[in-house]
Design a protein around this motif. Sequence first.
Motif, PDB file in Angstrom:
ATOM      1  N   GLN A 172     -11.293   1.716 -66.744  1.00 56.34           N
ATOM      2  CA  GLN A 172     -10.372   2.358 -67.685  1.00 56.34           C
ATOM      3  C   GLN A 172     -10.710   2.080 -69.148  1.00 56.34           C
ATOM      4  OE1 GLN A 172      -6.352   2.569 -64.949  1.00 56.34           O
ATOM      5  NE2 GLN A 172      -6.786   0.629 -65.926  1.00 56.34           N
TER       6      GLN A 172
ATOM      7  N   SER B 182      -3.866   2.561 -69.698  1.00 52.99           N
ATOM      8  CA  SER B 182      -4.187   2.504 -68.277  1.00 52.99           C
ATOM      9  C   SER B 182      -4.539   3.923 -67.838  1.00 52.99           C
ATOM     10  CB  SER B 182      -3.001   1.941 -67.499  1.00 52.99           C
ATOM     11  OG  SER B 182      -3.334   1.697 -66.156  1.00 52.99           O
ATOM     12  N   SER B 183      -4.324   4.261 -66.558  1.00 59.71           N
ATOM     13  CA  SER B 183      -4.597   5.637 -66.116  1.00 59.71           C
ATOM     14  C   SER B 183      -3.936   5.899 -64.774  1.00 59.71           C
ATOM     15  CB  SER B 183      -6.104   5.903 -66.013  1.00 59.71           C
ATOM     16  OG  SER B 183      -6.691   5.185 -64.943  1.00 59.71           O
TER      17      SER B 183
END
Length: 350
Positions: A274, A257-258
Amino acid sequence: MLYTPIKFRNVELKNRWVMSPMCMYSCENGIANDFHFVHYGSRSQGGTGLIMVEATGVEPRGRITNHCMGIWNDKQAEKLQRIVEFVHNRSESKIGIQIAHAGRKGSTWNNLQIPIEEGWETIAPSPIPYHPTERIPHVLSVEEIKELVQNFKDAAKRAVQAGFDVIEIHGAHGYLVHQFLSPLSNVRTDEYGGSFENRIRFLLEIVDTVNEELSENTALFVRISGTEYAENGWDVQDSVKLAEILKNHAVDLVDVSSGGNIHGAKIPVFEGYQVPFSSQVKNNGGVKTGAVGLITNAEQAEEILQKGEADLIFVAREILRNPYIAVQGSFEMKAECFFPYQYLRAKISS
């Protein structure tokens, strides 16, 4: 590829669709209830290859809110076991759980820190709050860090006893593990801070101790933030380097993820935003990855897999809107997917 099996240890997923772990804020004392039974069970009836239960606190302070799920006691695990047994007995889905600690981002409601009388003192690697207006978190001692590692181990043991097929360690979104990873939230000068090797130590200790509770019948995933969108912060090169190390510590997949650790970070959001991080971690780190982030249909998911950008497709908001995304995608692609025999009259003929 979307409807081809994939195996992690002895755990075989029937397809590449994954329900991403998403907080439901619906527990009392960390205990799952009928809502969770229906919520997770319905996605298994939709043919999803892997159901991931939401971020589940390894201790009371590990929750994001007072209404988040927990697995720090046996009563919580017993309620989760009921969900696991339904998924196993009434579908072809596998089911996993994300074990987590919120750290400095705990004791909140509606993304705002609640008064300590209603919540708790938060903890962190360093005396840096997520938002400048929040209380300064308690800085963990080395002894307290070791206790938290044991909390993760105990949570994993309960999860295995409850029958979960996959354990995912939450190391993303600015929660406690991520707080240790980032040089912006971790300014310690002991063995848990400073160098890259020191900052990843907490996560590696968790990984190793959790693995002690796992056999070949339970796979281990780690979720990370591929980048935190901040100058001098954790970035995708760090993620690649970490992924290579995690692979050597018997981690089966890195869920990429981010963001989430730096308040006010500017995140460019677009369809599949992402996926490039998953691709870089997979192809440069040599590990299996999961892609997440505004993936909304089977055609898009198939393209990600065909291009070698990920091995699993984690779906969040779209699977809340449509629990049957996996089986409906199989109709479109004329692929085989679990469909409840009770519903066969509604199956679209090929």
